[in-house]
Design a protein around this motif. Structure first.
Motif, PDB file in Angstrom:
ATOM      1  N   ALA A 135      -3.517 -35.196 -21.019  1.00 18.39           N
ATOM      2  CA  ALA A 135      -4.128 -36.627 -20.518  1.00 18.39           C
ATOM      3  C   ALA A 135      -3.721 -37.282 -19.454  1.00 18.39           C
ATOM      4  CB  ALA A 135      -3.235 -36.848 -22.062  1.00 18.39           C
ATOM      5  N   GLN A 136      -3.982 -38.304 -19.039  1.00 18.66           N
ATOM      6  CA  GLN A 136      -3.365 -39.596 -17.772  1.00 18.66           C
ATOM      7  C   GLN A 136      -2.071 -39.499 -17.790  1.00 18.66           C
ATOM      8  OE1 GLN A 136      -4.430 -39.856 -15.443  1.00 18.66           O
ATOM      9  NE2 GLN A 136      -2.718 -41.587 -15.104  1.00 18.66           N
ATOM     10  N   GLU A 137      -1.306 -39.431 -17.205  1.00 17.92           N
ATOM     11  CA  GLU A 137       0.144 -39.135 -17.011  1.00 17.92           C
ATOM     12  C   GLU A 137       0.541 -40.650 -16.515  1.00 17.92           C
ATOM     13  OE1 GLU A 137       1.054 -36.340 -14.006  1.00 17.92           O
ATOM     14  OE2 GLU A 137       0.523 -35.002 -15.215  1.00 17.92           O
ATOM     15  N   THR A 138       0.469 -41.047 -18.327  1.00 20.67           N
ATOM     16  CA  THR A 138       1.052 -42.675 -17.942  1.00 20.67           C
ATOM     17  C   THR A 138       2.284 -42.909 -18.208  1.00 20.67           C
ATOM     18  OG1 THR A 138      -1.525 -43.740 -18.625  1.00 20.67           O
ATOM     19  CG2 THR A 138       0.944 -45.223 -19.198  1.00 20.67           C
ATOM     20  N   PRO A 139       3.693 -43.415 -17.322  1.00 22.35           N
ATOM     21  CA  PRO A 139       4.717 -43.130 -18.437  1.00 22.35           C
ATOM     22  C   PRO A 139       4.575 -44.731 -18.965  1.00 22.35           C
ATOM     23  CG  PRO A 139       4.363 -44.182 -16.288  1.00 22.35           C
ATOM     24  CD  PRO A 139       3.312 -43.876 -15.916  1.00 22.35           C
ATOM     25  N   ALA A 140       6.097 -44.040 -19.738  1.00 23.50           N
ATOM     26  CA  ALA A 140       6.311 -45.299 -20.833  1.00 23.50           C
ATOM     27  C   ALA A 140       6.917 -45.737 -19.718  1.00 23.50           C
ATOM     28  CB  ALA A 140       7.569 -44.800 -21.796  1.00 23.50           C
ATOM     29  N   ALA A 141       6.758 -47.595 -20.516  1.00 25.52           N
ATOM     30  CA  ALA A 141       7.174 -48.231 -20.047  1.00 25.52           C
ATOM     31  C   ALA A 141       8.680 -49.109 -20.173  1.00 25.52           C
ATOM     32  CB  ALA A 141       6.114 -49.896 -19.957  1.00 25.52           C
ATOM     33  N   SER A 159       1.026 -50.345 -26.001  1.00 22.11           N
ATOM     34  CA  SER A 159      -0.683 -51.378 -25.422  1.00 22.11           C
ATOM     35  C   SER A 159      -0.642 -51.748 -24.224  1.00 22.11           C
ATOM     36  CB  SER A 159      -1.155 -51.536 -26.663  1.00 22.11           C
ATOM     37  OG  SER A 159      -0.740 -51.013 -27.900  1.00 22.11           O
ATOM     38  N   VAL A 160       0.247 -52.952 -24.283  1.00 19.16           N
ATOM     39  CA  VAL A 160       0.655 -53.420 -23.337  1.00 19.16           C
ATOM     40  C   VAL A 160       0.877 -52.739 -22.061  1.00 19.16           C
ATOM     41  CG1 VAL A 160       0.366 -55.463 -21.811  1.00 19.16           C
ATOM     42  CG2 VAL A 160       0.365 -55.908 -24.120  1.00 19.16           C
ATOM     43  N   ALA A 161       1.922 -52.319 -22.297  1.00 21.98           N
ATOM     44  CA  ALA A 161       2.678 -50.819 -20.937  1.00 21.98           C
ATOM     45  C   ALA A 161       1.401 -49.891 -20.541  1.00 21.98           C
ATOM     46  CB  ALA A 161       3.757 -50.572 -21.685  1.00 21.98           C
ATOM     47  N   PRO A 184       7.076 -58.647 -21.715  1.00 26.63           N
ATOM     48  CA  PRO A 184       6.258 -57.180 -22.216  1.00 26.63           C
ATOM     49  C   PRO A 184       5.047 -57.242 -23.516  1.00 26.63           C
ATOM     50  CG  PRO A 184       8.623 -58.280 -23.654  1.00 26.63           C
ATOM     51  CD  PRO A 184       7.959 -59.131 -22.341  1.00 26.63           C
ATOM     52  N   ASP A 185       4.485 -58.178 -24.047  1.00 26.14           N
ATOM     53  CA  ASP A 185       3.526 -58.288 -24.556  1.00 26.14           C
ATOM     54  C   ASP A 185       2.519 -59.495 -24.764  1.00 26.14           C
ATOM     55  OD1 ASP A 185       4.824 -59.939 -25.612  1.00 26.14           O
ATOM     56  OD2 ASP A 185       5.521 -59.946 -27.923  1.00 26.14           O
ATOM     57  N   SER A 186       2.556 -60.004 -22.911  1.00 27.64           N
ATOM     58  CA  SER A 186       1.548 -61.218 -22.691  1.00 27.64           C
ATOM     59  C   SER A 186       0.632 -60.768 -21.407  1.00 27.64           C
ATOM     60  CB  SER A 186       2.248 -61.894 -23.081  1.00 27.64           C
ATOM     61  OG  SER A 186       2.975 -62.525 -24.190  1.00 27.64           O
ATOM     62  N   TYR A 187      -0.258 -60.892 -21.678  1.00 27.05           N
ATOM     63  CA  TYR A 187      -1.315 -60.879 -20.659  1.00 27.05           C
ATOM     64  C   TYR A 187      -2.374 -61.235 -20.949  1.00 27.05           C
ATOM     65  CZ  TYR A 187      -4.781 -57.835 -22.633  1.00 27.05           C
ATOM     66  OH  TYR A 187      -5.784 -56.989 -23.656  1.00 27.05           O
ATOM     67  N   GLU A 194     -15.716 -58.874 -19.224  1.00 33.48           N
ATOM     68  CA  GLU A 194     -14.581 -59.257 -20.286  1.00 33.48           C
ATOM     69  C   GLU A 194     -13.392 -59.716 -20.150  1.00 33.48           C
ATOM     70  OE1 GLU A 194     -15.906 -53.840 -21.147  1.00 33.48           O
ATOM     71  OE2 GLU A 194     -13.528 -54.541 -20.275  1.00 33.48           O
ATOM     72  N   ALA A 195     -13.304 -60.555 -21.186  1.00 35.89           N
ATOM     73  CA  ALA A 195     -11.989 -61.677 -21.369  1.00 35.89           C
ATOM     74  C   ALA A 195     -11.029 -61.067 -21.705  1.00 35.89           C
ATOM     75  CB  ALA A 195     -12.007 -62.890 -20.578  1.00 35.89           C
ATOM     76  N   ALA A 196      -9.596 -60.884 -21.980  1.00 36.84           N
ATOM     77  CA  ALA A 196      -8.879 -60.393 -23.165  1.00 36.84           C
ATOM     78  C   ALA A 196      -7.699 -61.575 -22.173  1.00 36.84           C
ATOM     79  CB  ALA A 196      -8.405 -58.682 -22.451  1.00 36.84           C
ATOM     80  N   PHE A 197      -7.322 -61.324 -23.589  1.00 41.14           N
ATOM     81  CA  PHE A 197      -5.856 -61.550 -23.445  1.00 41.14           C
ATOM     82  C   PHE A 197      -4.593 -60.933 -24.180  1.00 41.14           C
ATOM     83  CE2 PHE A 197      -7.229 -64.711 -26.324  1.00 41.14           C
ATOM     84  CZ  PHE A 197      -6.606 -65.051 -27.138  1.00 41.14           C
ATOM     85  N   ALA A 198      -3.268 -61.403 -24.737  1.00 36.74           N
ATOM     86  CA  ALA A 198      -2.786 -61.262 -25.482  1.00 36.74           C
ATOM     87  C   ALA A 198      -1.808 -62.178 -25.357  1.00 36.74           C
ATOM     88  CB  ALA A 198      -1.802 -59.643 -25.644  1.00 36.74           C
TER      89      ALA A 198
END
Length: 933
Positions: free
Chosen positions: A16-22, A47-49, A721-724, A780-784
């Motif tokens: 799978a794509q090697e996405t490092p844990a944030a 999910s945000v990380a 960490p959970d806002s974008y 697409e527009a998204a936010f948290a």
């Protein structure tokens, strides 16, 4: 740090794509100290990380805890992601559309591996996978060269837990009960269900050996009322019933004209319901899933992972209703009707002969999946190897049984049936017959349907398809680190062989008593020991109808099962084989920029060589007069370059660009070699293709894939960490689309019946073929947003959401330019508000999609497409988890799904007021507890 540990739990597996844990301390510039969060907030942070750290444009949803995705099903969880939406089938979110394209264009992987499917094609039915056994789901909107089995619209990768990455022992258990608000609509069914799951994770031998075992079982009911209309023809007075004959003085009555009778003048030219087939439907889904992972790391350089998954799936549906042939049957409209804006909305029918239906659908499937993964690292080199296998064995029973007042449409007694349209386009009826009276309603063929197959008419029908889908894949790759800020390179190859077969068996049910009757006019009372309590059809205005268990009755010995012998039976069975060899090269970019900014990404190319073939039957006639084997194959190669770039700037900004050529292989039913052909011996002497003796319809094993060139851009700003907030745009140009077209077909070698050797061996057939494509684009527009970033007084509160718009210039049906792309909703939106703190949690979510072209099951299991109304689904839940004391680790949760009782409704393309199918599911309530230690 607790959140860091939670993030590490869901680290992506090899391939799978090697996405490092944030690390949340790095995930936002505003974070200055450790923050301990759990549950939904931890899931959101993970999910945000994942989104921020990925080099591709990715959406992700992660488990709140072991055995606990944020929603009750995988499809519901990912349907809330930006640009994604789900279609409900029988009340369950089951298939996913990504960026306006149907499930045919998306690929689904399990731990980075391509999977077989329980359906007839490639689209995964997500209720086959328990959400309790998943750690995370990543949706890749842009591909990269190392992503094998990628889709054209997106790639959905289901990820399970890796025990050594988790790093500690965990035993988690969940139990939930559920109830649906419509209650028990059918006798012998239930409105209550339950779910239970348990997951065990542990490490041994100085943390070099890890084990994960998970089991999940559910018994889940769905009860719903379903109105269905045959269609809405134009009322005409050109017959002796509704018009006055004006003779033309010729012997041919066909030359006569008609004027409307005065009492029907207002109806002439108006639309009227042609017939109705409403039901109350009760489903009971049983699924048992088991998953195990063994991870061995005897040395930091070597890692070996063996995992397996098994699912046993059983979905039984009971459908009871009365089918009324009206305008398209032998019923006669009485004077005294009402016409409203060109539609006859109420009145009375006489001469109505209803078909009382006790039907059942049963699907049973076993899914097996497993794989062995090995990685070895030394001196900047990394070697990767993977072997995987998956298989599905599925059987369906789609059963119809009929009852009525007598055999044949010309025999009584008849009903006088009042009808009236409702505001939602459905109809209610007012009968004079008692359809719950077992002395009046008997087993029979009320309309005499199928008399050419069963003397006196069929008394039921059974479609019994069987599907086998098997896939084996081998993969190898080598990576090389090029040094600090120099990135890395990877080369690899993957070989996949997939074989899928659909075998059809169809039977016409005929009562043994009728077969023995000289005149074939027998009807049979329902055996008293088979009778159940009558089923109420209150939503139709009908007090009740006789009821029995259709499967039990069908196999009780009362019927003969007469095998169908029509050409369609043979022309729709098939086997398809694919051998796909994929080679790829990829360069990962890692470069530091000025002022602490960085540039990352990947540039690569896939070379995909496909050898596809199909075997089937060519058949002609009903009953079949000619059957012959047919087969065909094609080999093709495609070059798929891709590039992803992400500039991570100061202040939490990220700018992304993705450019790629993408591919999705054709639907397997469209690739079938089977064909239903005709031969006209009277034309055997013609040499003109316009008068060829040959014709037919079928599939095309030579179909090429859908191929698109795409560009994606995204601007993202991270606040914590959970806002974008993010804004993305994309453009795809499909070089080709697959249409059903009239094309020349070579009938060389086909048998000839009833005439001499024809002078022409070519004919025009209707088959699937690659044709003109078109563009697809959207935004697409998204936010948290965690409200704690605004003020500490609102710590624990937050919200997230997305809005997507998609526009298409593709015409999927050249004969109907107004038809939209299947699965395309121009507007898709979702939103969630939440509170979570000190063990308390509350969440309310809404998801909306505008109208779209839905894919449904038609006669038997054949696919049909219908225009569906927009829908808005509202869910909510509250919970509490004990934080200390003897009950620490225990959580309680109450959930409600579809709180506003949103229906699923399709309509006639001529007018949205003309409802074809209307399903109301009610509300589903779940109460559960979880425990983790």
């Amino acid at each position: 740090m607790a959140l860091a540990a939670a993030l590490a739990l869901f680290a992506a597996p090899a391939f799978a794509q090697e996405t490092p844990a944030a690390d949340p301390a790095q995930a936002g510039d505003a974070a200055q100290e450790d923050i301990v969060v759990t549950g939904f907030r931890a899931s959101l942070a993970t999910s945000v990380a994942t989104k921020r750290q990925s080099n591709q444009i990715v959406e992700s949803v992660s488990a709140e805890d072991i055995g606990k995705l944020p929603d009750n099903s995988i499809a519901e969880a990912i349907a809330r992601l930006p640009g994604l939406t789900a279609q409900r089938l029988d009340g369950r979110a089951q298939v996913i559309s990504v960026r306006g394209l149907s499930p045919d264009f998306a690929a689904t992987l399990l731990n980075g591996r391509e999977q077989v499917t329980t359906g007839d094609n490639r689209g995964v039915e997500f209720d086959q996978y328990p959400s309790e056994l998943m750690g995370a789901v990543d949706v890749y909107k842009t591909p990269y060269a190392g992503l094998i089995g990628q889709g054209l619209s997106g790639t959905i990768n289901l990820r399970t837990i890796r025990p050594l990455d988790h790093g500690k022992r965990v035993l988690a258990a969940n139990v939930r009960g559920e109830i649906v608000s419509p209650g028990k609509l059918n006798a012998g069914t239930t409105d209550k269900g339950w779910r239970v799951s348990a997951t065990y994770v542990d490490q041994f031998a100085n943390d070099t050996l890890g084990v994960m075992i998970g089991v999940a079982h559910l018994t889940s009911p769905t009860q719903f009322e379903r109105f269905n209309a045959w269609g809405y023809p134009t009322f005409e007075t050109n017959n002796d019933t509704y018009g006055i004959r004006n003779t033309q003085g010729t012997p041919d009555a066909a030359d006569d004209t008609f004027t409307p009778r005065p009492e029907y003048a207002a109806a002439n030219g108006a639309l009227i319901i042609g017939g109705s087939k409403p039901y109350v439907q009760s489903d009971e889904l049983e699924r048992t899933g088991a998953m195990a992972t063994l991870q061995w790391r005897p040395d930091p350089a070597l890692s070996i992972t063996l995992d397996g998954y098994y699912s046993r799936f059983r979905d039984e549906q009971t459908l009871r209703g009365i089918e009324f042939p009206l305008y398209w049957g032998n019923a006669i409209l009485n004077p005294g009707y009402t016409v409203t804006d060109g539609i006859i909305t109420d009145g009375t029918w006489r001469n109505v002969k209803g078909v009382v239906r006790n039907d059942a659908n049963l699907r049973e499937a076993d899914l097996y999946s497993g794989g062995l993964n090995v990685t070895y690292e030394a001196d900047g080199w990394k070697l990767l190897g993977d072997l995987s296998y998956s298989r599905v064995d599925r059987e369906d029973k789609v059963l119809e049984t009929y009852a009525g007042t007598s055999r044949g449409a010309g025999n009584g007694p008849y009903d006088v049936l009042g009808f009236g349209a409702n505001d939602d386009g459905t109809y209610t009826f007012d009968p004079t017959l008692d359809y719950a009276n077992a002395g009046v309603i008997q087993l029979t063929s009320p309309q005499g349907w199928g008399a050419d197959n069963t003397p006196g008419g069929q008394d039921g029908f059974l479609n019994n398809p069987r599907t086998t889908d098997e896939l084996i894949a081998f993969r190898g790759a080598v990576q090389r680190e090029l040094g600090p800020d120099a990135g890395k390179i990877e080369f690899g190859a993957n070989y996949t062989r997939r074989d899928k077969t659909l075998d059809l068996s169809r039977f016409y049910l005929g009562l043994k008593a009728n077969a023995a009757a000289p005149a074939h006019d027998a009807s049979v009372p329902v055996p008293s020991d088979q009778l159940l309590d009558p089923t109420a059809l209150d939503f139709l205005g009908i007090p009740g109808m006789i009821s029995y268990d259709p499967l039990k009755l069908a196999y009780s010995g009362i019927y003969n099962f007469n095998a169908a012998t029509d050409a369609n039976l043979y022309a729709f069975g098939w086997s398809v084989s694919e051998k796909v060899l994929t080679g790829y090269g990829r360069y990962d970019i890692e470069a530091e920029m000025a002022d602490g900014a960085s540039l990352a990404g990947d540039i690569g190319v896939q070379v995909v060589r496909v050898d596809q073939s199909s075997n089937g039957l060519a058949a002609s006639g009903s009953p079949v007069a000619v059957i012959t084997d047919v087969s065909d194959q094609v080999t093709y190669t495609h070059l798929l370059p891709s590039m992803n770039l992400v500039a991570r700037l100061n202040g939490g900004w990220s700018l992304r660009l993705g450019v790629a050529r993408q591919l999705a292989r054709p639907r397997m039913d469209q690739m079938r070699a089977s064909i239903n052909f005709t031969y006209d011996a009277a034309r055997a002497g013609n040499t003109s293709i316009n008068f060829s003796p040959w014709g037919g319809s079928g599939g095309n094993p030579r179909l090429r894939p859908w191929v698109a060139d795409s560009v994606d851009v995204s601007v993202e700003k991270y606040f914590g960490p959970d806002s974008y907030v993010s804004l993305a745009g994309y453009y795809k140009y499909l070089e080709t689309y697959i249409y059903q077209q009239q094309l020349l077909y070579d009938f060389s070698g086909f048998p000839v019946t009833g005439g001499p050797e024809p002078l022409l061996r070519q004919g025009v057939v209707s088959i699937f073929q690659n044709g003109q494509g078109g563009h697809l684009y959207g935004a697409e527009a998204a936010f948290a947003l965690s409200f704690a970033t605004l003020t500490s007084a609102l710590d624990g509160f937050g919200m997230l959401g997305s809005l997507s718009y998609t526009e298409s210039g593709i015409t999927p049906d050249p004969g109907n330019p107004a038809q939209p792309l299947p699965g395309l909703s121009k507007w898709v939106a979702s939103g969630t508000v939440y509170f979570e703190k000190s063990g308390f949690s509350a969440r309310a979510s809404v998801r909306h999609r505008s109208g779209f072209l839905a894919e449904l099951s038609g006669v038997g299991t054949d696919r049909i497409q219908r225009l569906a109304q927009a829908e808005t689904i509202v869910d909510a839940q509250i919970g509490y988890e004990f934080q200390s004391g003897a009950l620490q680790g225990l959580g309680l949760q109450l959930q409600a799904q579809n709180l506003t009782d949103e229906p699923f409704s399709t309509y006639d393309p001529a007018d949205e007021r003309l409802t074809i199918d209307y399903q109301r599911y009610g509300v589903r309530y779940l109460l559960g507890a979880s425990y983790r230690f």
